[in-house]
Enzyme design. Sequence first.
Site, short mmCIF file in Angstrom:
data_model
loop_
_atom_site.label_atom_id
_atom_site.label_comp_id
_atom_site.label_asym_id
_atom_site.label_seq_id
_atom_site.Cartn_x
_atom_site.Cartn_y
_atom_site.Cartn_z
N GLY A 137 -12.52 3.56 -7.75
CA GLY A 137 -12.00 4.74 -7.14
C GLY A 137 -10.48 4.96 -7.55
O GLY A 137 -9.80 4.16 -7.32
N ARG B 111 2.68 3.94 -15.54
CA ARG B 111 4.23 3.95 -16.16
C ARG B 111 4.68 2.75 -16.36
O ARG B 111 5.62 2.64 -17.35
CB ARG B 111 4.64 4.90 -15.39
CG ARG B 111 6.24 5.33 -15.63
CD ARG B 111 6.87 6.19 -14.64
NE ARG B 111 8.19 6.53 -14.79
CZ ARG B 111 9.18 5.80 -14.40
NH1 ARG B 111 8.81 4.81 -13.40
NH2 ARG B 111 10.48 6.09 -14.57
N VAL C 29 3.38 0.56 -18.95
CA VAL C 29 3.76 0.91 -20.35
C VAL C 29 5.38 0.82 -20.73
O VAL C 29 5.64 0.30 -21.57
CB VAL C 29 3.39 2.51 -20.38
CG1 VAL C 29 3.76 3.07 -21.92
CG2 VAL C 29 1.90 2.41 -20.35
N ARG D 22 -16.79 4.07 -12.47
CA ARG D 22 -17.51 3.04 -12.05
C ARG D 22 -18.36 2.70 -13.01
O ARG D 22 -19.57 3.57 -13.21
CB ARG D 22 -18.22 3.32 -10.74
CG ARG D 22 -17.29 3.56 -9.75
CD ARG D 22 -17.69 3.75 -8.16
NE ARG D 22 -16.86 4.48 -7.31
CZ ARG D 22 -16.10 3.80 -6.47
NH1 ARG D 22 -15.41 2.60 -6.71
NH2 ARG D 22 -15.35 4.31 -5.53
N ASP E 53 -11.61 -4.56 -5.86
CA ASP E 53 -12.23 -5.82 -6.09
C ASP E 53 -13.43 -5.80 -7.14
O ASP E 53 -13.48 -6.70 -8.12
CB ASP E 53 -12.61 -6.50 -4.94
CG ASP E 53 -13.65 -5.65 -4.35
OD1 ASP E 53 -13.91 -4.53 -4.31
OD2 ASP E 53 -14.25 -6.21 -3.04
N GLY E 54 -14.35 -4.86 -7.19
CA GLY E 54 -15.19 -4.56 -8.38
C GLY E 54 -14.53 -4.62 -9.79
O GLY E 54 -14.91 -5.28 -10.62
N THR F 204 -6.19 0.59 -4.67
CA THR F 204 -7.38 1.44 -4.04
C THR F 204 -6.69 1.92 -2.57
O THR F 204 -5.96 1.40 -2.16
CB THR F 204 -8.48 0.10 -3.98
OG1 THR F 204 -9.28 0.72 -2.90
CG2 THR F 204 -8.05 -0.94 -3.34
N ASP G 15 -8.24 1.61 -0.03
CA ASP G 15 -8.88 0.72 1.07
C ASP G 15 -8.07 -0.31 1.59
O ASP G 15 -8.48 -0.73 2.73
CB ASP G 15 -10.15 0.27 0.73
CG ASP G 15 -11.26 1.36 0.25
OD1 ASP G 15 -11.06 2.38 0.82
OD2 ASP G 15 -12.17 0.92 -0.52
N ASP H 101 -8.18 -3.49 0.92
CA ASP H 101 -9.14 -4.47 1.36
C ASP H 101 -9.16 -5.62 0.08
O ASP H 101 -10.05 -6.32 0.15
CB ASP H 101 -10.63 -3.64 1.30
CG ASP H 101 -10.88 -3.32 0.05
OD1 ASP H 101 -10.25 -3.05 -0.90
OD2 ASP H 101 -11.98 -2.85 -0.09
N ARG I 247 -5.49 17.22 16.55
CA ARG I 247 -4.97 17.12 17.74
C ARG I 247 -4.80 18.50 18.45
O ARG I 247 -5.08 18.92 19.47
CB ARG I 247 -3.79 16.20 17.82
CG ARG I 247 -3.37 16.00 19.38
CD ARG I 247 -1.92 15.19 18.85
NE ARG I 247 -2.39 13.92 18.38
CZ ARG I 247 -2.06 12.87 19.46
NH1 ARG I 247 -2.29 13.16 20.73
NH2 ARG I 247 -2.23 11.63 19.35
N ARG J 158 -14.39 2.02 3.05
CA ARG J 158 -15.55 1.15 2.37
C ARG J 158 -15.89 0.11 3.39
O ARG J 158 -16.25 0.70 4.60
CB ARG J 158 -15.32 0.46 1.14
CG ARG J 158 -16.72 0.10 0.54
CD ARG J 158 -16.36 -0.51 -0.79
NE ARG J 158 -15.83 0.27 -1.65
CZ ARG J 158 -16.54 1.09 -2.56
NH1 ARG J 158 -17.88 1.01 -2.58
NH2 ARG J 158 -16.12 2.03 -3.56
N GLN K 260 -8.72 11.84 1.03
CA GLN K 260 -7.87 10.90 1.39
C GLN K 260 -7.27 10.12 -0.11
O GLN K 260 -6.43 9.12 -0.08
CB GLN K 260 -8.42 9.92 2.06
CG GLN K 260 -8.61 10.38 3.49
CD GLN K 260 -9.98 9.63 4.11
OE1 GLN K 260 -9.68 8.43 4.98
NE2 GLN K 260 -11.19 10.02 4.06
#
Length: 319
Positions: free
Chosen positions: A11, A21, A24, A72, A103-104, A125, A127, A129, A154, A171, A251
């Site tokens: 993702g 950038r 490189v 993916r 992590d994948g 990512t 996440d 995580d 709100r 996730r 997001q």
Amino acid sequence: MKTIGVLTSGGDSPGMNAAVRAVVRKAIYHDLNVYGIYQGYSGLMTGNFKKLELGSVGDIIHRGGTILYTARSEDFKTAEGQRQGIEQLKKHGIEGLVVIGGDGSFKGAQKLSEQGIPCIGLPGTIDNDIAGTDYTVGFNTALHTVIDAIDKIRDTATSHERTFIIEVMGRHAGDIALWAGLAGGAETIIIPEIEFKLSDVVGRIKSGQQRGKKHTIIVLAEGVSNGMDFAKLIKEETNLDTRVTVLGHIQRGGNPTAFDRVLASRLGGRAVELLIEGKAGRAVGMEQNKIVDYSFDEVFSLPHKFDESMYKLSQELSI
Ligand code: F6P
């Protein structure tokens, strides 16, 4: 080492371009050739490579998404997929690789490192995580996006005296929900790391109402439940006027915050240094504002850090 490659995988996250950038420019600064590998591991297998120059990464530090595209890839998980990727790298004389992703993506980089291609992982990512870093690139920007949405919701929640369930990504991790919930003043935060009791959630809504609260904001991590199912539970128990907002892929987009740009630049620069130092099979990260690196084995075996005291605080502040 004369030639390295860089790819983004999994993702996308805001700040990936700033990381590309940095990789490189740092590589060119050290007289290395750099290839951009397009479409993640899918492009690695098919040889979708392009040599990048200083100007190739101009005008991208502020852009969301990834100029290298991402994918993916299921095929790259197979031995045959990895063999094809290694063949392409050898054909282009690429001796080391920076893999920007979650992590994948790190699992793929570990496989390549084990088969003689030095790889360095850079956590990209939304996440947050990944172990071995306090923050992943993109998390901070995603938080800002979520907070912006909570603030807007709100307003309408108050006008209509409604209960809102806001489903956020992450996730299996609750960091986006926890941080955004705390920063957005949510009444309740539901995350995978802490088991929730429906009676507690309902109790909090009711006590808020009794003391005159005009709205209830519940931030729900996607790893627990989807928003519609959760809203049904709340509605059954309270009969309140309840609405659901699923923030979804909004997001993942947008211009990266200054924090994410700086983090991406620091991690990208260090990743190239590690390759030059002859390191392989490691991931860069930032802990307590210091740039660190860990072996992939360590990253996969360390527990996902979760700040329970922050969760407790969010509960205490939203009574
Ligand atoms: O890992 C990033 C992430 O956005 C998760 O938060 C979410 O669960 C997933 O990717 C969505 O994936 P996709 O873009 O493939 O639908």
